[in-house]
Design a protein around this motif. Structure first.
Motif, PDB file in Angstrom:
ATOM      1  N   ARG A 299      32.354 -18.917   1.674  1.00 43.67           N
ATOM      2  CA  ARG A 299      31.324 -18.060   2.014  1.00 43.67           C
ATOM      3  C   ARG A 299      30.996 -18.139   3.678  1.00 43.67           C
ATOM      4  O   ARG A 299      30.879 -19.341   4.053  1.00 43.67           O
ATOM      5  CB  ARG A 299      30.008 -17.934   1.370  1.00 43.67           C
ATOM      6  N   GLY A 300      30.979 -17.118   4.473  1.00 42.22           N
ATOM      7  CA  GLY A 300      30.580 -17.374   5.853  1.00 42.22           C
ATOM      8  C   GLY A 300      31.420 -18.095   6.625  1.00 42.22           C
ATOM      9  O   GLY A 300      32.572 -17.697   6.483  1.00 42.22           O
ATOM     10  N   GLU A 301      30.947 -18.849   7.224  1.00 39.07           N
ATOM     11  CA  GLU A 301      31.613 -20.233   8.064  1.00 39.07           C
ATOM     12  C   GLU A 301      32.101 -21.101   7.197  1.00 39.07           C
ATOM     13  O   GLU A 301      32.890 -21.914   7.865  1.00 39.07           O
ATOM     14  CB  GLU A 301      30.786 -20.507   9.248  1.00 39.07           C
ATOM     15  N   GLU A 302      32.162 -21.400   6.123  1.00 36.54           N
ATOM     16  CA  GLU A 302      32.668 -22.175   5.148  1.00 36.54           C
ATOM     17  C   GLU A 302      34.106 -22.218   5.125  1.00 36.54           C
ATOM     18  O   GLU A 302      35.008 -21.121   5.133  1.00 36.54           O
ATOM     19  CB  GLU A 302      32.200 -22.080   3.563  1.00 36.54           C
ATOM     20  N   LYS A 303      34.676 -23.283   5.171  1.00 36.59           N
ATOM     21  CA  LYS A 303      36.087 -23.569   5.304  1.00 36.59           C
ATOM     22  C   LYS A 303      36.679 -23.857   3.752  1.00 36.59           C
ATOM     23  O   LYS A 303      36.301 -24.412   2.931  1.00 36.59           O
ATOM     24  CB  LYS A 303      36.430 -24.835   6.273  1.00 36.59           C
TER      25      LYS A 303
END
Length: 337
Positions: A299-303
């Motif tokens: 999610r979002g900027e999660e790698k």
């Protein structure tokens, strides 16, 4: 680890306790292992201690305490808890889910080709058995028999269908022609109810909302395929692994449990000539996947992490089982919905 494998594990624990002089009972022929009920914990539970308490002349919790270490030492079991009057609640470790997903993947890759692993849920339990189905000239009987040819075939058996007396397969006929529903919805309408129930031939089977079990099953399969495509777009693929971290443990457990019980549901559908058992289990797999799917992708900027790869592998395995089950029922599993 499947419920059948856990049942064998529990029986081995009883046998060891008897051999070591801890219990004086006859080892039962089977041990019931199910998802834990209200107040239970872990992945599965068994009432074997309550079953043996009378013959052993001991309180159920004391029997459970004797069996607990024998079960705990089994590979794939991380912990065993005792709840209530003596239920044994079994926690599986991440390796069990990993092995389950790999088994489904390998079956999908080889598709039961000679010399390779069978498709997941398929077995040789009916190998060499010839089942003769004598049916009336009725559309529902024809559809049920057609599905049973594949379902019984998945267990190694062979089906011969005849229009002859005495009839031995006579599901309650449909009240009207299901053809206007289209091939997939018509088949589902005839197969989903138990043979003694009258099928509903209504437009409800066509609506694309959660109230329609067929839609949920096909949508869950389409979501599994979409997760695979979206992960590829993000630059990662699935790798079977431990998906039991705290934030997704419950959802992952539900999916893994439903997948582990699929071979049992398929075998019962074959043995009892009941494709409705397979259809209902596909709904259970779909519902578990739909509740879990939101945790799969970053999610979002999660790698993307190892946990994401493991969650994706579990979701893909669920999609494979849904596609295989629908195929046995003669229903299409769409890539997009």
């Amino acid at each position: 680890m499947t419920p059948v494998e856990l049942s064998r594990t529990v029986l081995r624990a009883v046998r060891r306790a008897v051999e070591e002089g801890e219990l004086s009972v006859a080892v039962p022929a089977r041990a019931v292992v199910t998802p834990p009920g209200l107040g239970g914990r872990g992945d599965y539970a068994t009432n074997i201690a309550l079953q043996l308490a009378g013959p052993a002349g001991r309180p159920p919790r004391q029997v459970a305490e004797i069996l607990r270490p024998h079960i705990s030492r089994t590979e794939g079991v991380s912990d065993v808890e005792i709840t209530g009057p003596g239920f044994l609640n079994i926690h599986l470790d991440g390796a069990a889910t990993t092995a389950l997903v790999r088994s489904i993947q390998q079956g999908a890759q080889h598709g039961g080709q000679p010399g390779f692993q069978q498709a997941y849920g398929h077995s040789d339990s009916l190998l060499g058995e010839v089942v003769t189905l004598r049916i009336p000239y009725d559309i529902r009987a024809e559809v049920v028999a057609d599905a049973l040819v594949r379902i019984i075939g998945s267990q190694g058996g062979r089906v011969e269908v005849e229009h002859a007396e005495p009839v031995n397969l006579r599901p309650v006929p449909a009240p009207e022609d299901p053809a206007p529903l289209g091939p997939d919805a018509a088949r589902w309408a005839l197969l989903y109810p138990a043979a003694h129930d009258r099928p509903r031939i209504t437009a409800d089977h066509l609506v694309q909302r959660a109230s329609n079990p067929l839609f949920r099953v096909r949508y869950a399969h389409a979501r599994a395929r979409a997760l695979h495509r979206n992960a590829a777009a993000l630059g990662f693929t699935s790798t079977p692994g431990d998906v039991r971290e705290e934030d997704t443990r419950e959802g992952a457990r539900e999916v893994a449990t439903a997948l582990a019980e699929y071979p049992h549901a398929l075998a019962h559908a074959a043995a009892h000539r009941a494709p409705d058992r397979l259809a209902r289990h596909l709904v259970a797999v779909a519902d578990a996947l739909l509740a879990f799917q939101h945790t799969v992708l970053p999610r979002g900027e999660e790698k993307p992490s190892a946990a994401h790869r493991a969650r994706l592998a579990l979701a893909e395995a669920a999609g494979t089982v849904l596609a295989g089950g629908l195929s046995l029922l003669g229903i299409d599993a769409p890539e997009h919905l």
